[in-house]
Write a protein that holds these residues in place. Structure first.
Motif, PDB file in Angstrom:
ATOM      1  N   GLY A  16       5.394  -1.626  -6.950  1.00 45.79           N
ATOM      2  CA  GLY A  16       4.203  -1.195  -7.640  1.00 45.79           C
ATOM      3  C   GLY A  16       3.342  -0.233  -6.850  1.00 45.79           C
ATOM      4  N   HIS A  17       3.906   0.370  -5.793  1.00 49.04           N
ATOM      5  CA  HIS A  17       3.132   1.305  -4.983  1.00 49.04           C
ATOM      6  C   HIS A  17       2.703   2.504  -5.829  1.00 49.04           C
ATOM      7  N   TRP A  18       1.533   3.071  -5.482  1.00 54.37           N
ATOM      8  CA  TRP A  18       0.999   4.180  -6.290  1.00 54.37           C
ATOM      9  C   TRP A  18       1.961   5.369  -6.310  1.00 54.37           C
ATOM     10  N   ALA A  19       2.746   5.570  -5.248  1.00 53.21           N
ATOM     11  CA  ALA A  19       3.671   6.708  -5.211  1.00 53.21           C
ATOM     12  C   ALA A  19       4.749   6.588  -6.275  1.00 53.21           C
ATOM     13  N   ASP A  20       5.057   5.366  -6.692  1.00 53.31           N
ATOM     14  CA  ASP A  20       6.061   5.147  -7.733  1.00 53.31           C
ATOM     15  C   ASP A  20       5.449   5.064  -9.127  1.00 53.31           C
ATOM     16  N   ARG A  21       4.130   4.838  -9.203  1.00 52.24           N
ATOM     17  CA  ARG A  21       3.502   4.658 -10.505  1.00 52.24           C
ATOM     18  C   ARG A  21       2.653   5.843 -10.945  1.00 52.24           C
ATOM     19  N   LEU A  22       1.882   6.417 -10.013  1.00 52.13           N
ATOM     20  CA  LEU A  22       0.850   7.376 -10.376  1.00 52.13           C
ATOM     21  C   LEU A  22       1.157   8.824  -9.988  1.00 52.13           C
ATOM     22  N   ALA A  23       1.994   9.020  -8.984  1.00 50.26           N
ATOM     23  CA  ALA A  23       2.278  10.392  -8.532  1.00 50.26           C
ATOM     24  C   ALA A  23       3.078  11.141  -9.591  1.00 50.26           C
ATOM     25  N   ARG A  28       7.520  12.619  -6.585  1.00 46.25           N
ATOM     26  CA  ARG A  28       7.941  11.296  -6.129  1.00 46.25           C
ATOM     27  C   ARG A  28       9.107  11.329  -5.152  1.00 46.25           C
ATOM     28  N   GLU A  37       5.866   5.214   0.118  1.00 42.57           N
ATOM     29  CA  GLU A  37       5.827   3.924  -0.575  1.00 42.57           C
ATOM     30  C   GLU A  37       6.244   2.770   0.338  1.00 42.57           C
TER      31      GLU A  37
END
Length: 313
Positions: A16-23, A28, A37
Motif C-alpha cells: 500500500g505504499h504511495w509509490a504503488d498507489r498514488l504516483a 512507478r 516503495e
C-alpha cells in the motif's frame, strides 16, 4: 506495438505504499528502480550518518546533532540509495532474471529500458552531488572516496563468498560523514563507529539474504547467508557482537554518558532478539527481522541525541 508490462508491486515492497498507489503510472517503474516503495534501505543508509552526527555532538559539546546536517543526510541517503539500487540493477539485470524475488524488477521485466535507467541514475547522482557540496571540503572529499566501493559491490557476489562485507564498507560510510561534517577531520571515535556499522550491515544483510538462499544456490550467487549455512545464527551473532565491540570504545573515547550507554544496551538487546528469532526456512520472517533494524538504529540515535541535550542543559 507490444504493450508495456504492468508494473506490479514486488514481494518485499511495503504494501500500500504511495509509490504503488498514488504516483503516475509512467513514474512507478522508476520509483521501484530507486526502491522508493522499500524505504528501509535509505533508513539503513541514513542511520550511521545520524549516529555519527550525534557522536560528534557528544564529543564536541554541542546541544544536539547539527539539524541542517541531519536534513542533508536524509536527502542524500534517499538520493544515493536510489542511485545505488539503480546502478546495482543495471549491473545485475541478467542475474535478477534467475531469482524469484528480483525477476519482477523494472529492468529484467522490461518496464524500464537500459537507456532510461542510465538517465535516471545520472539524475539521482546529481541530487546526491548537490547535497554533498553543502558540506566542508574534507567532508566532500570523504564522500567522494566512497564511490569506488559503491561501484565495486554489485560484482562481488559473483566470486566473493561475503559480498556483504563490501556492502558494509559502502552502507556504513555515513559513520564517517557526520564526524567529518562537524569537525572537518576524522577521529578515532568515528573510525570505531564505522567499524561497528560495517559489522551491523553484514549482520542484518545476512538475515536479508536468507530470502534468496535457494535461488542464489541455483544461480550461483554467493552470499554470507550461504557461506554461514546452518550456522547462520552464529554468524549473525558474531557480526552483532563485533558491532558492540566497536561501538563501546567509540562511545568511551567520545565521552558519552549514561543515556547513550542505556540506548546502546537497548540496541544490543534488539540485536540479540533478532539472532534468537532467525529461522533459515522463514523468508518473510527474515524480511521482518531485517526491517526491524530501522527501529534498533533509531533507538540508538535517540539515546545519543538525548545524551547531547542533557550534557548541554
Amino acid at each position: 506495438m507490444p504493450e508495456r508490462p504492468a508494473a506490479a508491486a514486488l514481494p518485499d515492497a511495503v504494501r500500500g505504499h504511495w509509490a504503488d498507489r498514488l504516483a503516475p503510472a509512467a513514474l512507478r517503474p522508476y520509483l521501484r528502480l530507486a526502491r522508493v516503495e522499500r524505504p528501509i534501505g535509505w533508513w539503513l543508509l541514513l542511520l550511521p550518518c545520524w549516529w555519527s552526527a550525534a557522536l560528534a555532538a557528544i564529543a564536541g559539546g554541542a546541544p544536539w546533532p547539527n539539524p541542517l546536517h541531519c536534513l542533508l543526510f536524509l536527502i542524500g541517503a534517499v538520493a544515493m540509495r536510489g542511485a545505488g539500487c539503480t546502478y546495482n540493477d543495471i549491473v545485475d539485470r541478467d542475474l535478477d532474471t534467475r531469482v524469484e524475488r528480483t525477476r519482477g524488477r523494472p529492468l529484467p521485466s522490461g518496464q524500464v529500458s537500459l537507456k532510461g535507467a542510465l538517465a535516471f541514475l545520472a539524475l539521482q547522482g546529481f541530487v546526491g552531488l548537490a547535497v554533498l557540496l553543502q558540506f566542508n571540503g574534507f567532508a566532500i572529499g570523504t564522500g567522494f572516496a566512497s564511490l569506488g566501493i559503491v561501484a565495486l559491490y554489485p560484482f562481488m557476489k559473483r566470486f566473493f563468498w561475503m559480498p556483504q562485507i563490501v556492502l558494509g564498507l559502502a552502507f556504513a560510510w555515513g559513520a564517517l560523514m557526520g564526524w567529518a561534517a562537524a569537525f572537518g577531520a576524522l577521529g578515532i571515535p568515528a573510525l570505531l563507529l564505522y567499524g561497528g556499522s560495517i559489522a551491523w550491515v553484514v549482520g542484518y544483510d545476512t538475515i536479508y539474504a536468507l530470502q534468496d538462499i535457494e535461488d542464489d544456490e541455483i544461480a550461483g550467487i554467493k552470499s554470507s547467508a550461504r557461506f554461514f549455512g546452518e550456522r547462520v545464527r552464529l554468524g549473525v551473532g558474531i557480526c552483532y557482537a563485533l558491532t558492540l565491540g566497536f561501538l563501546i570504545p567509540a562511545f568511551l573515547l567520545a565521552g558519552a554518558g549514561l543515556p547513550a550507554y542505556a540506548g546502546l544496551g537497548l540496541f544490543a538487546a534488539h540485536l540479540a532478539w533478532q539472532v534468537i528469532r532467525i529461522d533459515r526456512s522463514d523468508g518473510m520472517g527474515a524480511l521482518r527481522l531485517f526491517r526491524s533494524n530501522r527501529d534498533a538504529g533509531l533507538i540508538l540515535f535517540a539515546a545519543m541525541t538525548l545524551d547531547a541535550i542533557l550534557r548541554a542543559f
